[in-house]
Design an enzyme around this catalytic site. Sequence first.
Site, PDB file in Angstrom:
ATOM      1  N   GLY A  35     -32.608 -16.795  -6.359  1.00  0.00           N
ATOM      2  CA  GLY A  35     -33.434 -16.004  -5.447  1.00  0.00           C
ATOM      3  C   GLY A  35     -34.681 -16.762  -5.042  1.00  0.00           C
ATOM      4  O   GLY A  35     -35.717 -16.163  -4.725  1.00  0.00           O
TER       5      GLY A  35
ATOM      6  N   ALA B 107     -32.070   0.467 -14.902  1.00  0.00           N
ATOM      7  CA  ALA B 107     -31.030   0.156 -15.879  1.00  0.00           C
ATOM      8  C   ALA B 107     -30.719  -1.338 -15.886  1.00  0.00           C
ATOM      9  O   ALA B 107     -30.558  -1.955 -16.949  1.00  0.00           O
ATOM     10  CB  ALA B 107     -29.765   0.960 -15.577  1.00  0.00           C
TER      11      ALA B 107
ATOM     12  N   ASN C 189     -34.227 -15.014 -11.114  1.00  0.00           N
ATOM     13  CA  ASN C 189     -35.045 -14.177 -10.240  1.00  0.00           C
ATOM     14  C   ASN C 189     -34.206 -13.354  -9.265  1.00  0.00           C
ATOM     15  O   ASN C 189     -34.702 -12.388  -8.691  1.00  0.00           O
ATOM     16  CB  ASN C 189     -36.027 -15.064  -9.464  1.00  0.00           C
ATOM     17  CG  ASN C 189     -36.828 -14.304  -8.432  1.00  0.00           C
ATOM     18  OD1 ASN C 189     -37.560 -13.377  -8.759  1.00  0.00           O
ATOM     19  ND2 ASN C 189     -36.688 -14.680  -7.163  1.00  0.00           N
TER      20      ASN C 189
ATOM     21  N   TYR D 241     -31.670   0.358 -10.661  1.00  0.00           N
ATOM     22  CA  TYR D 241     -32.537  -0.814 -10.780  1.00  0.00           C
ATOM     23  C   TYR D 241     -33.200  -0.873 -12.154  1.00  0.00           C
ATOM     24  O   TYR D 241     -33.251  -1.929 -12.791  1.00  0.00           O
ATOM     25  CB  TYR D 241     -33.599  -0.755  -9.676  1.00  0.00           C
ATOM     26  CG  TYR D 241     -34.482  -1.970  -9.569  1.00  0.00           C
ATOM     27  CD1 TYR D 241     -33.993  -3.183  -9.092  1.00  0.00           C
ATOM     28  CD2 TYR D 241     -35.834  -1.897  -9.917  1.00  0.00           C
ATOM     29  CE1 TYR D 241     -34.820  -4.288  -8.971  1.00  0.00           C
ATOM     30  CE2 TYR D 241     -36.665  -2.997  -9.792  1.00  0.00           C
ATOM     31  CZ  TYR D 241     -36.154  -4.187  -9.319  1.00  0.00           C
ATOM     32  OH  TYR D 241     -36.982  -5.280  -9.205  1.00  0.00           O
TER      33      TYR D 241
ATOM     34  N   VAL E 252     -24.430 -14.998  -6.763  1.00  0.00           N
ATOM     35  CA  VAL E 252     -24.468 -14.959  -8.227  1.00  0.00           C
ATOM     36  C   VAL E 252     -23.472 -13.953  -8.799  1.00  0.00           C
ATOM     37  O   VAL E 252     -23.129 -14.022  -9.985  1.00  0.00           O
ATOM     38  CB  VAL E 252     -25.886 -14.652  -8.767  1.00  0.00           C
ATOM     39  CG1 VAL E 252     -26.863 -15.742  -8.365  1.00  0.00           C
ATOM     40  CG2 VAL E 252     -26.352 -13.271  -8.340  1.00  0.00           C
TER      41      VAL E 252
END
Length: 238
Positions: free
Chosen positions: A7, A151, A84, A149, A59
Site C-alpha cells: 500500500g 475485526a 500497510n 474493519y 495481496v
Amino acid sequence: MKALVTGGSGALGRAMCETLAAAGHEVWVHANANIERAQEVVQRIAAAGGVARAVAFDVTDADATLAAVQRMLADGPIQILINNAGIHDDAPMAGMTQQQWRRVIDVSLNGFFNVTQPLLMPMIRTRWGRIVNIASVSGVTGNRGQTNYAAAKAGLIGATKSLSLELASRHITVNAVAPGIIASPMIEEAFPPQRIKEIVPAGRVGEPDEVAQMVAYLVSDAAAYVTGQVLSINGGLA
C-alpha cells in the site's frame, strides 16, 4: 537494507516510503494494480536522492503475491516489511453484505499472511529483521459501522503479538502501529474541522509524516528491544 511497503502508493504509504528511503533503505513501493501511482512515489524518492522501485500485485491473490515476492527476493532478502495495505467498506453490521465483510478481512489479514510468510525464512537466515503492521484505533477500541474493519485490524494485532514471540530469538521484531484519524482527502470529507475538535483531544488530525516517523523508529536499531507492541498514534482519541 531492503524494505517493502505494501500500500505504498497511498498517502500514508508514500510518507513511510519516503521516510525509509531518507534513512538510507532501498524501498519497494507496492501498489495494488495502478503501478503508475507507485512509480510516482519512486520518482519523488529518486529526486530526493533515495533508491526505490515500484511493484504491483493484489495481496489477496496468494499465487500472484508469491510470484512477486520471489522476484523481489532474487535481489536479496527483504529485511524491513511494512504491512500497510488495507481497505475499509463501512456499514452497520445489520446491513453489511458478505462481500463487504470478506473483502476487508481478505486484504488486511489474508494479505498480511500472503506477503509476510514467504519473506520470513530469508529474513530469519540473516538473523535481523523488522516487521511493522499498520493496524488502527478501530482495532483497539472498536468503532460503529466498522465491525469488519475493526475485526481485521484486531486480528492483525493478534498476529503481531504471536509472530513477535516466534521471531524474537532471531533478532526480528514485530510491532503494530495503530493510527487514529490521519490527514487524507477522504478524511477531510468525512470529518469537518469542528467535528475533529469535538472528538480528538489534541484538536487536530494526525499527519502521515508523524506515523511514518513512528515506523522509522520501530525499524531502527534504537528499537531492537521493542517487539510485540501496539503503538497508538491518535492525538488522545483512545
